[in-house]
Design an enzyme around this catalytic site. Structure first.
Site, PDB file in Angstrom:
ATOM      1  N   LYS A  60      12.534  41.011  11.292  1.00 43.66           N
ATOM      2  CA  LYS A  60      11.878  42.312  11.356  1.00 43.66           C
ATOM      3  C   LYS A  60      12.626  43.183  12.352  1.00 43.66           C
ATOM      4  O   LYS A  60      12.906  42.761  13.477  1.00 43.66           O
ATOM      5  CB  LYS A  60      10.421  42.158  11.796  1.00 43.66           C
ATOM      6  CG  LYS A  60       9.731  43.467  12.157  1.00 43.66           C
ATOM      7  CD  LYS A  60       8.288  43.223  12.530  1.00 43.66           C
ATOM      8  CE  LYS A  60       7.661  44.428  13.198  1.00 43.66           C
ATOM      9  NZ  LYS A  60       6.234  44.225  13.483  1.00 43.66           N
TER      10      LYS A  60
ATOM     11  N   LYS B 295      12.605  46.622  14.587  1.00 48.36           N
ATOM     12  CA  LYS B 295      11.846  47.735  15.151  1.00 48.36           C
ATOM     13  C   LYS B 295      12.654  49.007  14.965  1.00 48.36           C
ATOM     14  O   LYS B 295      13.723  49.181  15.565  1.00 48.36           O
ATOM     15  CB  LYS B 295      11.563  47.489  16.638  1.00 48.36           C
ATOM     16  CG  LYS B 295      10.842  48.629  17.329  1.00 48.36           C
ATOM     17  CD  LYS B 295       9.423  48.792  16.803  1.00 48.36           C
ATOM     18  CE  LYS B 295       8.489  47.734  17.357  1.00 48.36           C
ATOM     19  NZ  LYS B 295       7.089  47.931  16.904  1.00 48.36           N
TER      20      LYS B 295
ATOM     21  N   ASP C 238       9.981  48.430  10.757  1.00 51.61           N
ATOM     22  CA  ASP C 238       8.784  49.017  11.369  1.00 51.61           C
ATOM     23  C   ASP C 238       9.162  50.189  12.258  1.00 51.61           C
ATOM     24  O   ASP C 238       9.561  50.006  13.404  1.00 51.61           O
ATOM     25  CB  ASP C 238       8.057  47.950  12.189  1.00 51.61           C
ATOM     26  CG  ASP C 238       6.918  48.528  13.018  1.00 51.61           C
ATOM     27  OD1 ASP C 238       6.427  49.619  12.670  1.00 51.61           O
ATOM     28  OD2 ASP C 238       6.506  47.881  13.998  1.00 51.61           O
TER      29      ASP C 238
ATOM     30  N   ASN D  41       7.045  52.466  13.373  1.00 50.21           N
ATOM     31  CA  ASN D  41       5.869  52.883  14.150  1.00 50.21           C
ATOM     32  C   ASN D  41       5.440  54.320  13.854  1.00 50.21           C
ATOM     33  O   ASN D  41       5.208  55.121  14.763  1.00 50.21           O
ATOM     34  CB  ASN D  41       6.100  52.709  15.644  1.00 50.21           C
ATOM     35  CG  ASN D  41       5.953  51.272  16.095  1.00 50.21           C
ATOM     36  OD1 ASN D  41       6.886  50.695  16.631  1.00 50.21           O
ATOM     37  ND2 ASN D  41       4.788  50.664  15.863  1.00 50.21           N
TER      38      ASN D  41
ATOM     39  N   GLU E 188       6.550  48.506   7.371  1.00 49.47           N
ATOM     40  CA  GLU E 188       5.403  48.530   8.289  1.00 49.47           C
ATOM     41  C   GLU E 188       5.219  49.903   8.923  1.00 49.47           C
ATOM     42  O   GLU E 188       6.136  50.426   9.555  1.00 49.47           O
ATOM     43  CB  GLU E 188       5.587  47.474   9.380  1.00 49.47           C
ATOM     44  CG  GLU E 188       4.446  47.418  10.382  1.00 49.47           C
ATOM     45  CD  GLU E 188       4.674  46.382  11.471  1.00 49.47           C
ATOM     46  OE1 GLU E 188       4.042  46.496  12.531  1.00 49.47           O
ATOM     47  OE2 GLU E 188       5.496  45.464  11.269  1.00 49.47           O
TER      48      GLU E 188
ATOM     49  N   ASN F 235      -0.210  47.659  11.725  1.00 51.30           N
ATOM     50  CA  ASN F 235      -0.965  47.255  12.902  1.00 51.30           C
ATOM     51  C   ASN F 235      -1.408  48.507  13.656  1.00 51.30           C
ATOM     52  O   ASN F 235      -1.840  48.432  14.802  1.00 51.30           O
ATOM     53  CB  ASN F 235      -0.134  46.379  13.853  1.00 51.30           C
ATOM     54  CG  ASN F 235       0.877  47.180  14.651  1.00 51.30           C
ATOM     55  OD1 ASN F 235       1.933  47.520  14.141  1.00 51.30           O
ATOM     56  ND2 ASN F 235       0.560  47.496  15.901  1.00 51.30           N
TER      57      ASN F 235
ATOM     58  N   ASP G 100      -3.884  41.174  15.428  1.00 51.20           N
ATOM     59  CA  ASP G 100      -3.475  40.863  16.801  1.00 51.20           C
ATOM     60  C   ASP G 100      -4.758  40.492  17.529  1.00 51.20           C
ATOM     61  O   ASP G 100      -5.614  41.349  17.754  1.00 51.20           O
ATOM     62  CB  ASP G 100      -2.799  42.073  17.442  1.00 51.20           C
ATOM     63  CG  ASP G 100      -2.238  41.779  18.827  1.00 51.20           C
ATOM     64  OD1 ASP G 100      -2.912  41.052  19.589  1.00 51.20           O
ATOM     65  OD2 ASP G 100      -1.143  42.282  19.149  1.00 51.20           O
TER      66      ASP G 100
ATOM     67  N   HIS H 242       0.631  40.650  14.128  1.00 50.91           N
ATOM     68  CA  HIS H 242       1.413  41.542  14.960  1.00 50.91           C
ATOM     69  C   HIS H 242       1.678  40.865  16.297  1.00 50.91           C
ATOM     70  O   HIS H 242       0.995  39.914  16.682  1.00 50.91           O
ATOM     71  CB  HIS H 242       0.625  42.842  15.160  1.00 50.91           C
ATOM     72  CG  HIS H 242       1.097  43.696  16.284  1.00 50.91           C
ATOM     73  ND1 HIS H 242       0.477  43.712  17.523  1.00 50.91           N
ATOM     74  CD2 HIS H 242       2.118  44.577  16.361  1.00 50.91           C
ATOM     75  CE1 HIS H 242       1.098  44.576  18.306  1.00 50.91           C
ATOM     76  NE2 HIS H 242       2.094  45.113  17.636  1.00 50.91           N
TER      77      HIS H 242
ATOM     78  N   ASN I  99       2.924  41.768  20.527  1.00 47.15           N
ATOM     79  CA  ASN I  99       3.398  42.618  21.606  1.00 47.15           C
ATOM     80  C   ASN I  99       4.021  41.685  22.638  1.00 47.15           C
ATOM     81  O   ASN I  99       4.005  40.466  22.469  1.00 47.15           O
ATOM     82  CB  ASN I  99       2.245  43.424  22.191  1.00 47.15           C
ATOM     83  CG  ASN I  99       2.724  44.497  23.155  1.00 47.15           C
ATOM     84  OD1 ASN I  99       3.899  44.836  23.185  1.00 47.15           O
ATOM     85  ND2 ASN I  99       1.812  45.041  23.931  1.00 47.15           N
TER      86      ASN I  99
END
Length: 436
Positions: free
Chosen positions: A203, A205, A233, A235, A258, A281, A305, A332, A334
């Site tokens: 994955k 970011k 992803d 965001n 995502e 998420n 999460d 998810h 963090n």
């Protein structure tokens, strides 16, 4: 042989709440860059019989300010009364000026609310109570959740665009990952993940560079690792139009996209225009947000999460709702340590139909508060069968990381990717959304 509950005093005699700062590499996202140290909160629940359970969650000031009075309310209660944790949380006041309407940088999970904050705090205490209860009864946490349906949990390599080092002059821990600022750097990082941990899915970011550059990075990954599941992803950094364009360009290689656009209405528009599954998420982070997202077909996979859903049992309830609607579920991640990874592994082992590898930041964290780090083999973690979570708190390490928190002047006690970016670029302003 496991001891029966009737032979143990399961009342809570002591609760300890310890904020810490742990090293974090300069990982980039659409809001900025990770600070050199990130706050986490370690919770210990001690029974009258001397059994200690541990939990972990976000460590920013707003969580700590709620966790301390929460902890004070637990003494004398039964460690098995995990339902009562939510009642306690509901009665605690939250400073709305610190929370309501703000974007939650921790995990980039959308708009903050007081209820989300409470659930993030409850999650650590719930895990600690389940850990203590499991130790007292001689049972692993997954047994307290109904029993595991798999012996291993698969995780995905979490790739980031990354600087080689934090800005010059910033005191920090060094890492050996190097920079990743273009497709070649991303592929090199993925190779390290596969060599070190055996991950077979990746994955990235995104939301850091113009979409065309991130499309090129995913294409490079697809060429370097043919047949491996790939995710991207950004965001919520893209418009609906940009999201659809990226989906068209990468539809043949993406496992899912995502949170390409921000919010359920925008995600629903994207979903209506592509066959690429959308995961989130950000727009489904509470039970109240499920109805709109599911009835509008905005998401096909929810990334749970347990920290912000309120714990492990709520995670199982979420998975059941997802099954009802035919929506996939995974996890998810963090910035987290071994306590949280163990908790994730236990609950993931009990969820039927977990068809997507879970996210994890754990390989990025060089520091931990447990005596023995959890090990990935073939990108998987074996589900612990020891009582409780199956991890042991390293008190010396916990104390050292707490000393770092005490020594901080307050600049690092709240995660702020925007402020960290301004250290390198004083002109940096958090980009408006959509960024592209």
């Amino acid at each position: 042989m496991a001891q029966g509950a009737g032979t143990r005093d399961l009342s809570i005699a002591e609760v300890r709440v310890t904020p810490i700062l742990v090293a974090d590499p300069p990982l980039l996202n659409t809001q900025g860059v990770h600070q050199p140290y990130t706050p986490r909160l370690i919770v210990e629940v001690v029974t009258a019989d001397g059994v200690t359970g541990v939990g972990e969650t976000y460590g920013d000031t707003k969580y700590l300010e709620l966790a301390r009075p929460f902890a004070a309310e637990l003494t004398g209660r039964q460690v098995s009364d995990v339902n009562g944790l939510f009642t306690i949380a509901d009665e605690l006041a939250v400073d709305g000026s610190r929370v309501e309407g703000r974007v939650d940088v921790g995990g980039l999970r959308g708009v903050q609310t007081a209820d989300k904050l409470r659930l993030s705090v409850v999650s650590a205490f719930e895990v600690a109570c389940l850990d203590a209860l499991g130790k007292a009864l001689g049972l692993p946490v997954h047994a307290l959740l109904g029993g595991k349906v798999r012996d291993e949990v698969e995780y995905s390599a979490y790739l980031f665009y990354k600087w080689a080092d934090h800005p010059e002059g910033v005191v920090c821990e060094k890492d050996d990952w190097g920079a990743a600022l273009d497709p070649a750097g991303v592929v090199a990082q993925a190779r390290m993940f596969k060599e070190r941990y055996g991950f077979t899915s990746f994955k990235l970011k995104g939301g850091v560079f113009p979409p065309g550059e991130e499309v090129a990075a995913i294409r490079a990954l697809a060429q370097a690792f043919p047949g491996h599941p790939l995710r991207l992803d950004p965001n919520g950094a893209w418009s609906v139009e940009t999201s659809l364009e990226v989906a068209r360009e990468l539809g043949d290689v993406l496992e899912y996209l995502e949170d390409p656009a921000l919010g359920t209405p925008a995600m629903a528009e994207v979903a209506a225009g592509t066959d690429v599954p959308l995961a989130t998420n950000m727009c489904v982070t509470t039970f109240a947000e499920i109805e709109e997202a599911f009835t509008r077909g905005a998401v096909q996979i929810v990334l749970s999460d347990h920290h912000y859903w309120g714990g492990l049992r709520n995670t199982r309830e979420l998975a059941a709702v997802c099954r009802t609607f035919g929506v996939g579920v995974s996890m998810h991640s963090n910035t987290h340590l071994g306590i949280s990874l163990a908790a994730m592994t236990h609950v993931a082992s009990t969820v039927p139909g977990l068809h997507h590898a879970c996210d994890t930041h754990y390989p990025w964290q060089s520091e931990d508060v447990i005596t023995e780090r959890l090990a990935f083999r073939g990108g998987r973690i074996a589900v612990p069968d020891a009582p409780g979570l199956g991890v042991t708190l390293d008190r010396d390490r916990l104390a050292a990381l707490h000393e770092r928190w005490l020594a901080d002047d307050g600049a690092l006690r709240d995660r702020d990717d925007d402020a960290a970016m301004r250290v390198a670029d004083p002109e940096w302003v958090t980009p408006a959304v959509p960024r592209w």
